[in-house]
Design a protein around this motif. Structure first.
Motif, PDB file in Angstrom:
ATOM      1  N   VAL A  30       0.743  -1.176   0.041  1.00 42.94           N
ATOM      2  CA  VAL A  30       0.019   0.139  -0.099  1.00 42.94           C
ATOM      3  C   VAL A  30       0.938   1.307   0.011  1.00 42.94           C
ATOM      4  N   PRO A  31       0.467   2.275  -0.967  1.00 37.66           N
ATOM      5  CA  PRO A  31       1.471   3.261  -0.970  1.00 37.66           C
ATOM      6  C   PRO A  31       1.070   4.166   0.538  1.00 37.66           C
ATOM      7  N   ARG A  32       2.430   4.654   1.098  1.00 39.48           N
ATOM      8  CA  ARG A  32       2.222   5.324   2.277  1.00 39.48           C
ATOM      9  C   ARG A  32       1.369   6.581   2.225  1.00 39.48           C
ATOM     10  N   GLY A  33       0.212   6.713   3.139  1.00 43.11           N
ATOM     11  CA  GLY A  33      -0.761   7.749   2.823  1.00 43.11           C
ATOM     12  C   GLY A  33      -1.868   7.469   2.374  1.00 43.11           C
ATOM     13  N   ASP A  34      -2.021   6.146   1.676  1.00 41.22           N
ATOM     14  CA  ASP A  34      -3.198   5.681   1.320  1.00 41.22           C
ATOM     15  C   ASP A  34      -4.033   5.082   2.141  1.00 41.22           C
ATOM     16  N   ARG A  35      -5.451   5.207   2.172  1.00 44.27           N
ATOM     17  CA  ARG A  35      -6.351   4.416   3.035  1.00 44.27           C
ATOM     18  C   ARG A  35      -6.449   2.907   2.374  1.00 44.27           C
ATOM     19  N   LEU A  36      -6.440   1.934   3.366  1.00 42.36           N
ATOM     20  CA  LEU A  36      -6.669   0.525   3.047  1.00 42.36           C
ATOM     21  C   LEU A  36      -7.747  -0.253   3.442  1.00 42.36           C
ATOM     22  N   VAL A  37      -8.546  -0.574   2.154  1.00 41.90           N
ATOM     23  CA  VAL A  37      -9.776  -1.339   2.743  1.00 41.90           C
ATOM     24  C   VAL A  37      -9.644  -2.688   1.935  1.00 41.90           C
ATOM     25  N   ILE A  38      -9.904  -3.742   2.995  1.00 40.81           N
ATOM     26  CA  ILE A  38      -9.700  -5.102   2.757  1.00 40.81           C
ATOM     27  C   ILE A  38     -11.130  -5.753   2.615  1.00 40.81           C
ATOM     28  N   GLU A  39     -11.511  -6.352   1.619  1.00 44.42           N
ATOM     29  CA  GLU A  39     -12.613  -7.139   1.377  1.00 44.42           C
ATOM     30  C   GLU A  39     -12.219  -8.564   1.885  1.00 44.42           C
ATOM     31  N   LEU A  40     -12.602  -9.185   2.787  1.00 43.69           N
ATOM     32  CA  LEU A  40     -12.163 -10.660   3.381  1.00 43.69           C
ATOM     33  C   LEU A  40     -13.272 -11.423   2.901  1.00 43.69           C
ATOM     34  N   HIS A  41     -12.991 -12.600   2.378  1.00 44.73           N
ATOM     35  CA  HIS A  41     -13.659 -13.727   1.989  1.00 44.73           C
ATOM     36  C   HIS A  41     -13.375 -14.895   2.683  1.00 44.73           C
ATOM     37  N   ASN A  42     -14.209 -15.584   3.434  1.00 46.90           N
ATOM     38  CA  ASN A  42     -14.139 -16.567   4.272  1.00 46.90           C
ATOM     39  C   ASN A  42     -14.276 -17.939   3.330  1.00 46.90           C
ATOM     40  N   THR A  43     -13.366 -18.422   2.669  1.00 52.43           N
ATOM     41  CA  THR A  43     -13.482 -19.676   1.568  1.00 52.43           C
ATOM     42  C   THR A  43     -13.179 -21.011   2.342  1.00 52.43           C
ATOM     43  N   GLY A  44     -13.024 -20.754   3.723  1.00 55.48           N
ATOM     44  CA  GLY A  44     -12.495 -22.121   4.310  1.00 55.48           C
ATOM     45  C   GLY A  44     -13.762 -22.914   4.883  1.00 55.48           C
ATOM     46  N   VAL A  45     -13.511 -23.621   6.159  1.00 52.74           N
ATOM     47  CA  VAL A  45     -14.593 -24.424   6.703  1.00 52.74           C
ATOM     48  C   VAL A  45     -14.733 -24.074   7.963  1.00 52.74           C
ATOM     49  N   ASP A  46     -14.111 -22.961   8.542  1.00 47.91           N
ATOM     50  CA  ASP A  46     -14.332 -22.608   9.755  1.00 47.91           C
ATOM     51  C   ASP A  46     -14.584 -21.115   9.706  1.00 47.91           C
ATOM     52  N   VAL A  47     -15.281 -20.627  11.339  1.00 47.00           N
ATOM     53  CA  VAL A  47     -15.418 -19.036  11.231  1.00 47.00           C
ATOM     54  C   VAL A  47     -14.098 -18.466  11.331  1.00 47.00           C
ATOM     55  N   HIS A  48     -14.051 -17.118  10.707  1.00 46.17           N
ATOM     56  CA  HIS A  48     -12.683 -16.392  10.739  1.00 46.17           C
ATOM     57  C   HIS A  48     -13.023 -14.989  10.899  1.00 46.17           C
ATOM     58  N   ASP A  49     -11.923 -14.252  11.286  1.00 50.66           N
ATOM     59  CA  ASP A  49     -11.798 -12.912  11.340  1.00 50.66           C
ATOM     60  C   ASP A  49     -10.338 -12.367  11.068  1.00 50.66           C
ATOM     61  N   LEU A  50     -10.501 -11.038  10.850  1.00 56.34           N
ATOM     62  CA  LEU A  50      -9.137 -10.475  10.598  1.00 56.34           C
ATOM     63  C   LEU A  50      -8.805  -9.377  11.574  1.00 56.34           C
ATOM     64  N   THR A  51      -7.531  -9.432  12.140  1.00 56.80           N
ATOM     65  CA  THR A  51      -7.197  -8.252  13.079  1.00 56.80           C
ATOM     66  C   THR A  51      -6.063  -7.691  12.526  1.00 56.80           C
ATOM     67  N   ILE A  52      -5.869  -6.360  12.602  1.00 52.32           N
ATOM     68  CA  ILE A  52      -4.616  -5.567  12.107  1.00 52.32           C
ATOM     69  C   ILE A  52      -4.030  -4.974  13.503  1.00 52.32           C
TER      70      ILE A  52
END
Length: 81
Positions: A30-52
């Motif tokens: 990500v270029p420094r100073g840009d806003r980052l937006v992530i679209e997370l798709h759970n393609t697995g077989v368990d419940v997931h989350d994402l923490t930064i």
């Protein structure tokens, strides 16, 4: 925690898939100073989350579900899990 950076006005949008304990892609540039937006798709077989390390996080996502995470303006390298 990443340091604050002035917004450059851009937004980097990335789609990330999670299956098992792996995120794809596992590195996002990500270029420094840009806003980052992530679209997370759970393609697995368990419940997931994402923490930064700056505190941004999704709710737990059911199998087949998606969530959009606004990480904020990026001023430094950040880890996610």
């Amino acid at each position: 925690m990443g340091s604050a950076a002035p917004a450059a006005g851009g937004t980097t949008r990335v789609t990330v898939e999670v299956e098992g304990m792996r995120f794809t892609p596992d590195v996002i540039e990500v270029p420094r100073g840009d806003r980052l937006v992530i679209e997370l798709h759970n393609t697995g077989v368990d419940v997931h989350d994402l923490t930064i390390e700056n505190g941004a996080r999704t709710e737990r996502i059911a199998v087949g579900g998606t969530a959009t995470l606004d990480v904020g303006v990026i001023g430094a390298d950040l880890e996610g899990w």
